[in-house]
Scaffold this motif. Structure first.
Motif, PDB file in Angstrom:
ATOM      1  N   TYR A 168     -20.302  31.682 126.266  1.00  0.00           N
ATOM      2  CA  TYR A 168     -20.993  30.466 126.404  1.00  0.00           C
ATOM      3  C   TYR A 168     -22.399  30.878 125.994  1.00  0.00           C
ATOM      4  CZ  TYR A 168     -23.903  26.332 127.018  1.00  0.00           C
ATOM      5  OH  TYR A 168     -24.906  25.142 126.908  1.00  0.00           O
ATOM      6  N   HIS A 169     -23.040  30.611 124.740  1.00  0.00           N
ATOM      7  CA  HIS A 169     -24.498  30.671 124.354  1.00  0.00           C
ATOM      8  C   HIS A 169     -25.313  29.468 124.463  1.00  0.00           C
ATOM      9  CE1 HIS A 169     -23.750  34.932 122.704  1.00  0.00           C
ATOM     10  NE2 HIS A 169     -22.492  34.362 122.785  1.00  0.00           N
ATOM     11  N   GLN A 170     -25.992  29.447 125.577  1.00  0.00           N
ATOM     12  CA  GLN A 170     -27.003  28.386 125.750  1.00  0.00           C
ATOM     13  C   GLN A 170     -27.809  27.901 124.733  1.00  0.00           C
ATOM     14  OE1 GLN A 170     -30.028  28.171 128.917  1.00  0.00           O
ATOM     15  NE2 GLN A 170     -28.588  26.642 129.995  1.00  0.00           N
ATOM     16  N   ASN A 171     -28.751  28.863 124.147  1.00  0.00           N
ATOM     17  CA  ASN A 171     -29.482  28.564 123.123  1.00  0.00           C
ATOM     18  C   ASN A 171     -28.790  27.911 121.801  1.00  0.00           C
ATOM     19  OD1 ASN A 171     -31.396  29.858 124.795  1.00  0.00           O
ATOM     20  ND2 ASN A 171     -31.698  31.755 123.322  1.00  0.00           N
ATOM     21  N   GLN A 172     -27.726  28.116 121.521  1.00  0.00           N
ATOM     22  CA  GLN A 172     -26.969  27.517 120.417  1.00  0.00           C
ATOM     23  C   GLN A 172     -25.972  26.406 120.855  1.00  0.00           C
ATOM     24  OE1 GLN A 172     -24.606  30.802 118.487  1.00  0.00           O
ATOM     25  NE2 GLN A 172     -26.080  32.192 118.828  1.00  0.00           N
ATOM     26  N   ASN A 173     -25.779  26.348 122.295  1.00  0.00           N
ATOM     27  CA  ASN A 173     -25.004  25.090 122.975  1.00  0.00           C
ATOM     28  C   ASN A 173     -23.417  25.415 122.046  1.00  0.00           C
ATOM     29  OD1 ASN A 173     -24.156  23.385 124.888  1.00  0.00           O
ATOM     30  ND2 ASN A 173     -24.794  21.723 123.238  1.00  0.00           N
ATOM     31  N   GLN A 174     -23.102  26.719 122.340  1.00  0.00           N
ATOM     32  CA  GLN A 174     -21.860  27.009 121.674  1.00  0.00           C
ATOM     33  C   GLN A 174     -20.987  27.908 122.344  1.00  0.00           C
ATOM     34  OE1 GLN A 174     -20.656  26.182 118.090  1.00  0.00           O
ATOM     35  NE2 GLN A 174     -21.721  24.649 118.928  1.00  0.00           N
ATOM     36  N   LEU A 175     -19.602  27.853 122.126  1.00  0.00           N
ATOM     37  CA  LEU A 175     -18.843  28.821 122.542  1.00  0.00           C
ATOM     38  C   LEU A 175     -18.604  29.739 121.564  1.00  0.00           C
ATOM     39  CD1 LEU A 175     -16.307  26.818 124.956  1.00  0.00           C
ATOM     40  CD2 LEU A 175     -18.197  28.330 125.872  1.00  0.00           C
ATOM     41  N   VAL A 176     -18.704  31.174 121.586  1.00  0.00           N
ATOM     42  CA  VAL A 176     -18.563  31.945 120.646  1.00  0.00           C
ATOM     43  C   VAL A 176     -17.446  33.113 121.112  1.00  0.00           C
ATOM     44  CG1 VAL A 176     -19.691  33.400 118.905  1.00  0.00           C
ATOM     45  CG2 VAL A 176     -20.681  31.338 119.856  1.00  0.00           C
ATOM     46  N   CYS A 177     -16.861  33.510 119.970  1.00  0.00           N
ATOM     47  CA  CYS A 177     -15.807  34.616 120.119  1.00  0.00           C
ATOM     48  C   CYS A 177     -16.767  35.655 119.835  1.00  0.00           C
ATOM     49  CB  CYS A 177     -14.445  34.400 119.431  1.00  0.00           C
ATOM     50  SG  CYS A 177     -13.489  35.989 119.282  1.00  0.00           S
ATOM     51  N   HIS A 178     -16.778  37.027 120.281  1.00  0.00           N
ATOM     52  CA  HIS A 178     -17.354  38.195 120.133  1.00  0.00           C
ATOM     53  C   HIS A 178     -16.457  38.948 119.191  1.00  0.00           C
ATOM     54  CE1 HIS A 178     -20.681  37.615 123.592  1.00  0.00           C
ATOM     55  NE2 HIS A 178     -20.830  36.745 122.702  1.00  0.00           N
ATOM     56  N   TYR A 179     -15.433  38.540 118.990  1.00  0.00           N
ATOM     57  CA  TYR A 179     -14.636  39.461 117.810  1.00  0.00           C
ATOM     58  C   TYR A 179     -14.336  38.959 116.644  1.00  0.00           C
ATOM     59  CZ  TYR A 179     -13.348  42.165 122.125  1.00  0.00           C
ATOM     60  OH  TYR A 179     -13.372  43.138 123.320  1.00  0.00           O
ATOM     61  N   CYS A 180     -14.243  37.633 116.689  1.00  0.00           N
ATOM     62  CA  CYS A 180     -13.992  36.896 115.425  1.00  0.00           C
ATOM     63  C   CYS A 180     -15.343  36.039 114.905  1.00  0.00           C
ATOM     64  CB  CYS A 180     -12.741  36.313 115.170  1.00  0.00           C
ATOM     65  SG  CYS A 180     -12.628  34.879 116.360  1.00  0.00           S
ATOM     66  N   PHE A 181     -16.099  35.646 115.840  1.00  0.00           N
ATOM     67  CA  PHE A 181     -17.061  35.101 115.610  1.00  0.00           C
ATOM     68  C   PHE A 181     -16.939  33.604 115.607  1.00  0.00           C
ATOM     69  CE2 PHE A 181     -18.095  39.129 113.628  1.00  0.00           C
ATOM     70  CZ  PHE A 181     -18.934  39.517 114.822  1.00  0.00           C
ATOM     71  N   PHE A 182     -15.554  33.111 115.815  1.00  0.00           N
ATOM     72  CA  PHE A 182     -15.357  31.732 116.061  1.00  0.00           C
ATOM     73  C   PHE A 182     -16.110  30.933 116.994  1.00  0.00           C
ATOM     74  CE2 PHE A 182     -12.938  28.489 118.450  1.00  0.00           C
ATOM     75  CZ  PHE A 182     -12.841  27.664 117.522  1.00  0.00           C
ATOM     76  N   SER A 183     -16.445  29.751 116.688  1.00  0.00           N
ATOM     77  CA  SER A 183     -17.277  29.062 117.495  1.00  0.00           C
ATOM     78  C   SER A 183     -17.136  27.465 117.674  1.00  0.00           C
ATOM     79  CB  SER A 183     -18.944  29.228 117.124  1.00  0.00           C
ATOM     80  OG  SER A 183     -18.917  28.659 115.916  1.00  0.00           O
ATOM     81  N   MET A 184     -17.466  26.922 118.901  1.00  0.00           N
ATOM     82  CA  MET A 184     -16.721  25.608 118.760  1.00  0.00           C
ATOM     83  C   MET A 184     -18.041  25.043 120.111  1.00  0.00           C
ATOM     84  SD  MET A 184     -13.662  26.063 121.315  1.00  0.00           S
ATOM     85  CE  MET A 184     -13.720  24.306 122.056  1.00  0.00           C
ATOM     86  N   ASP A 185     -17.829  23.528 120.060  1.00  0.00           N
ATOM     87  CA  ASP A 185     -18.848  23.000 120.857  1.00  0.00           C
ATOM     88  C   ASP A 185     -18.175  23.130 122.422  1.00  0.00           C
ATOM     89  OD1 ASP A 185     -20.491  22.243 119.256  1.00  0.00           O
ATOM     90  OD2 ASP A 185     -19.544  20.144 118.838  1.00  0.00           O
ATOM     91  N   PRO A 186     -18.926  23.213 123.445  1.00  0.00           N
ATOM     92  CA  PRO A 186     -18.320  23.268 124.781  1.00  0.00           C
ATOM     93  C   PRO A 186     -17.565  21.920 125.067  1.00  0.00           C
ATOM     94  CG  PRO A 186     -20.833  23.967 124.649  1.00  0.00           C
ATOM     95  CD  PRO A 186     -20.477  23.301 123.598  1.00  0.00           C
TER      96      PRO A 186
END
Length: 821
Positions: free
Chosen positions: A552-570
């Motif tokens: 979880y990255h709070q500044n972006q308010n996103q859940l992020v994968c640090h391997y493939c950079f997939f992201s989604m809303d919490p």
């Protein structure tokens, strides 16, 4: 068979059939004697018993005297070199010769990773390392010449296809780099072309050479046909160039940026032309500034020993943090460049380059170049060219700078040599230390490996006298190593402290801020929370492409994968059970920075991780801001745990010291110890004493206890026994075979087939571990399986592995892997 090359400067030639004012005429020595017998001419060459041939061009035979009569004030230089690369005939024996070029094809395809032979046309001159155009099948391709050889049995070679031409008029790779690429292909089980592409920047491979080694010059070449509009920009620019003469394009556009489109139109209509002016120059004579420091006894001894070492010698400079290793480098660099040699300084992280470059530029001026991945293609090409031309005497760079084409490389420095970033994880999977050692053996450059916590393999080599070993055991001046306090976070929880900061760390931070000093907080995790989990069913939110939880990255308010950079809303509801009890667990640098602001609202906080440092300028800005004390607390990942030198830092807090101790990696203890010692070394580097607070849930681990006392020897003794017992490096070699497929079934079938092929290696002394799912069984949508091989390295083993690497397209083999996940 030798020959002479006669180099003629631009002259006016009269009464002869020599058409070129600047030419090189090549004659075989045997042909020269034949001509001499027929002409009766005679001339001599200093230092040689044989007489050089007369000059022959256009059917005329000239001796030295004759050439002086026919050419006005020329300088003739005879150079004795091997036979020209062309088919020719020996006049004495009547035997025909053919020059054969062995070429590496510029295609990464199994079956093509070999040398292909082509005939050298009589009118073409090609050198080793030069790119050529060649016929291949029904098409054409580019390739790199790796060897030139002569054959006297021409009949057997008539089927060879001829080289079509050259891509550049000179070699991109020097002969030793060509040899290095072939060695890398064998050592790291890759295609030779993969090694060569690693040596050549993308811009050099894809764009014309002239655009990078020459400057564009604008000049008037014809009157304008339609110049009625005297006030138009095109006419104004034409008149400017007509009056002032040729101008550099960059200077013209810097002075008149609004003329860019007008210049383009004038070039298009033909009244103005762009030409290229060679901007290469002789190596700068560097006048270094005297050192402001006086070397202590240990530093002076290190400089003297390394400088007195033999050509191509290799050294481990093991010095505790703050012991002045950089000053030793600078003194040796100064001695090296005074001999007309070039120097390469390698650092493990791009974040370390700003302060290193500033130090070197302060000492050596503008002849210090920079090399890292954030440079633009043009900047990389210009740096590459400048190193090749000798314009850059010192280059500071990251891993790939080891392949820069230095002409006179005399010294290679690997600072923080223990870092895993010196290992390339994609083909060619080289280790920078091994490439540096190869260069030391083949071109005579000295190599210095500097570290407070050397890699275990390097320390082993030093203790076995394979390389030189020098130790710096005390900090410069009267400074001492900081005391280290280890806090058991299990006890903190029992005592009711649920903060990510222990009470000891909170106390130290409060004291630092009250004294207007600085602190560094280290946590090797970025983001705000490590994972998001449902409190009712225990289901964590995972990446659909990788077998990891989302951060979880709070500044972006996103859940992020640090391997493939997939992201989604919490999620607001659990996708598994529908519960609303979604909670955030774990901490990253983002949350640490937030907690500092909550507890100390007046504190100025900087964060250093991949989320905040996303451009080359951001690294410089971070360093300048913290150095100028425009921030009180620096929160960061491992990029700030080494090399950084901030004199006002009096406290370092390591938030989670044992975060890597439970990874399935035999180097986990070594990495933990190195990070703790390096992070601890960021404090106490100025006049103020330092303090280190280490928070851990497993404080009794020997890596943490050794870091507490700054004892590398204590850690080495325990770790080397584990390596010896289990046969890990340096007591054995490792090969990691990895299969990655989009289908799990296909991945399992492939790894089973490979397991059958490697079974034969068990009889050659190798231990086979696996096959098994990788610790991260799915990454970027691919299912992964591993086989680990452990044991001795022999040519027979390499042959089997090389065959597997080229037959199994979905299998990659890493030699001596540094990351096992």
């Amino acid at each position: 068979m030798p020959m002479y090359v006669v180099r003629l400067p631009a002259v006016t030639v009269r009464n002869s059939r020599i058409k070129s004012a600047e030419s090189s005429t090549r004659l075989e020595h045997s042909m020269a004697h034949e001509h001499l017998r027929g002409s009766g001419a005679s001339c001599s060459s200093p230092g040689r018993k044989e007489s050089p041939p007369p000059i022959c061009h256009g059917g005329l035979i000239f001796g030295i005297d004759e050439m002086w009569r026919h050419c006005a004030k020329i300088h003739v230089e005879f150079v004795w070199i091997p036979d020209p690369h062309r088919q020719k005939k020996n006049f004495f024996h009547g035997v025909a010769f053919m020059t054969i070029a062995d070429v590496v094809i510029d295609r990464i395809i199994p079956g093509l990773d070999q040398l292909w032979s082509y005939e050298m046309p009589p009118d073409l001159s090609v050198a080793v390392g030069q790119r050529v155009r060649i016929p291949f099948g029904r098409t054409q391709s580019n390739g790199i010449v790796t060897r030139l050889r002569e054959e006297n049995d021409v009949d057997k070679k008539l089927a060879l296809k001829p080289i079509l031409g050259v891509v550049e008029p000179y070699p991109l790779l020097s002969p030793y780099m060509v040899e290095l690429g072939l060695w890398m292909a064998q050592e790291y089980l890759c295609f030779p072309m993969q090694a060569y592409k690693a040596m050549l920047p993308r811009s050099i491979r894809l764009k014309p050479w002239v655009h990078f080694m020459a400057e564009e010059v604008c000049s008037v070449v014809a009157p304008r046909q339609n110049s009625r509009h005297s006030k138009s920009r095109k006419q104004q620019l034409w008149e400017l160039l007509q009056n002032r003469g040729p101008m550099l394009k960059r200077e013209l556009l810097a002075e008149r940026p609004e003329m860019r489109s007008a210049l383009r139109d004038l070039v298009k209509e033909g009244s103005v032309a762009l030409s290229y002016r060679d901007k290469s120059q002789s190596p700068h004579l560097i006048k270094s500034h005297p050192s402001p420091y006086t070397l202590n006894e240990e530093q002076a001894d290190a400089v003297n020993k390394i400088w007195a070492g033999s050509i191509g010698s290799k050294w481990l400079l093991e010095g505790i943090t703050g012991s002045g290793k950089t000053e030793v480098y600078l003194q040796l660099i100064d001695k090296t460049i005074q001999q007309g040699k070039q120097v390469l300084v390698l650092v493990p992280e791009i974040a370390l380059t700003p302060q290193t470059v500033l130090r070197f530029q302060t000492r050596f001026g503008d002849c210090v170049g920079l090399w890292h991945s954030s440079l633009t293609d043009r900047d990389r090409a210009l740096t590459w060219q400048a190193a090749r031309q000798g314009e850059l005497t010192i280059v500071v760079g990251v891993r790939s700078a080891i392949f820069l084409p230095f002409e006179q490389l005399g010294l290679i420095v690997l600072d923080e040599e223990h870092e895993g970033t010196y290992k390339q994880e994609e083909h060619p999977r080289y280790h920078t230390r091994d490439v540096a050692f190869w260069l030391a053996d083949h071109i005579g450059a000295k190599v210095i490996l500097g570290s407070a916590t050397p890699a275990l393999e390097t320390a082993f080599f030093a203790r076995q006298n394979v390389i030189g070993w020098i130790r710096l055991t005390r900090r410069i001046g009267q400074r001492t190593l900081p005391p280290v306090e280890i806090v058991d976070m299990r006890q903190e929880l029992q005592d009711g402290n649920h903060s990510i900061f222990s009470r000891a760390l909170q106390h130290e931070l409060t004291q630092v801020l009250s004294r207007s000093e600085q602190a560094i907080l280290f946590l090797n995790r970025r983001g705000y929370a490590s994972f998001v989990m449902c409190r009712d069913c225990g289901q964590a939110v995972q990446c659909p492409n990788c077998a990891v939880t989302l951060t979880y990255h709070q500044n972006q308010n996103q859940l992020v994968c640090h391997y493939c950079f997939f992201s989604m809303d919490p999620p607001k509801l659990c996708t598994h059970c529908g519960s609303r009890r979604i909670r955030y667990f774990g901490a990253g640098t983002e949350r640490v920075a937030e907690e500092v602001q909550k507890l100390w609202p007046a504190a100025r906080v900087l964060r250093a991780d991949r989320d905040t440092l996303n451009s080359r300028q951001s690294y410089f800005q971070l360093y300048q801001d913290f150095m100028a004390q425009r921030a009180d607390v620096l929160v960061g990942t491992q990029m700030i745990a080494k090399g950084m030198d901030f004199s006002q830092v009096s406290v370092v807090g390591i938030v989670a010291a044992d975060v890597a101790l439970h990874l399935p990696d035999f180097r986990r203890s070594e990495r933990t110890f190195q990070l703790l010692v390096q992070a601890s070394g960021r404090t106490g580097r100025g006049e103020k004493p330092g303090k280190v607070v280490v928070q851990a849930y497993e404080p009794e681990h020997f890596a943490i206890q050794s870091a507490k006392t700054h004892s590398y020897d204590g850690f080495y003794r325990q770790e080397i026994e584990y390596r010896k017992e289990l046969g890990y490096p340096p007591y054995g070699n490792l090969w990691l075979l990895e299969v990655a497929e989009t289908s799990d079934d296909r991945a399992q079938r492939t790894i089973s087939r490979i397991a059958e092929k490697v079974h034969v290696l068990a009889g050659m002394g190798l231990q086979i571990l696996g096959p098994a799912p990788a610790p991260l069984p799915k990454v970027r949508g691919r299912f992964r399986y591993h086989i680990m091989l452990k044991g001795p390295k022999t040519p027979e083993i390499i042959a089997v592995l090389s065959k597997i690497e080229h037959e199994e397209l979905s299998c990659s083999i890493t030699v001596d892997p540094y990351y096992m996940l």
